[in-house]
Design a protein around this motif. Sequence first.
Motif: not given
Length: 204
Positions: A10-14
């Motif tokens: 998962r990326a830190e920024k959605s």
Amino acid sequence: MISIFGKWNRAEKSIKEFSIKEVATIILCFLMGIAFSYLSLYFFLEEFYLLFFNVGDFIYVKENSGRLFSVLFVFGWGYFSLAFFQRLVGYQSDLSIKKMTKSFIIAAVVFVVGVIPVNLAVQSNLALKGYSYCNWFTGASFRAPDVWLKDESLCLQSGSLIRSDIDDFFEQHNQSGTSPTLTELKTFIADVKQAREGYISGKR
């Protein structure tokens, strides 16, 4: 998330934190990657089918053996598209970017190393099939396809300035499975040149 493409983190920024402009750019790059992947595969299949299935059937062949290497770039563009898809759905794309870079480097190296021997092999095969290279109908650009004719006598210098018309002329004969005579070609070239001169004179 585990897939055939490796582990997805998962990326830190959605996607919710992206601006409309950022989302539009990501979607555009994703679609561009798919488009270039498709074109790379299409060019490969078109050239492969021509050189290995149609060669010998046509009287006029436009050969660009470099297109055979376009299939190598499918993987790079595929990873390019995947990277932006991952960003779109909220996953890290670092691994895909690395694989994309590696794929493009490998494809470029294979192209540089293989383009000359593959081109020579293709030309040798065309010569064995009875084709002769026609310099007058081949474009001056490096990227222009080489033109080969079954009948060497049809390679006329007088047609060098109307290559697009010559191409249409021979393509019609390829489709009909007929071979033009030298007289027919000379008449066609003369008619096209006369029509062009008349058009230019009329504009003046």
